[in-house]
Design a protein around this motif. Structure first.
Motif: not given
Length: 107
Positions: A1-2, A33-34, A43, A45-48
């Motif tokens: 995520m980071y 993050g992003r 923010i 990251k886009k991860k499940p």
């Protein structure tokens, strides 16, 4: 995520963190993050994110001193019980998230 910056021993940033830790008692991790327009943000990251809930662990009430030998052994026993249940949950659900040969390792 980071993303997190790994700070090597002996670097100037490592020394700054040690000074900060000696003053405040903790350090702040450097993470991001992003990126938006090439700039890092906090923010994620886009991860499940996979969440698994297990059954509750029965805990006996301990009325003595937790720093006594009896208290420490009670905490150790409960910790071992928790780790055993955690490992069972890991092996039960690891194949759902592409870890069929996964190894349960607590550091």
């Amino acid at each position: 995520m980071y993303n997190m910056l790994k700070i090597e021993q002996g670097t100037a940033l490592y020394k700054v963190q040690r000074v900060y830790q000696s003053i405040f008692g903790f350090t702040i991790p450097i993470f991001w993050g992003r990126t938006i327009w090439g700039l890092p943000t906090v923010i994620p990251k886009k991860k499940p994110v996979h969440v698994v809930l297990g059954s509750p662990i029965q805990v006996e009430r301990f009325s003595g001193d937790l720093h006594s030998p009896e208290g420490k052994s009670a905490v150790d026993a409960l910790h071992m019980k928790y780790l055993k249940e955690l490992e069972a949950m890991f092996h039960k659900h690891k194949e759902k998230w592409a870890h069929p040969k996964g190894v349960f390792n607590i550091r």
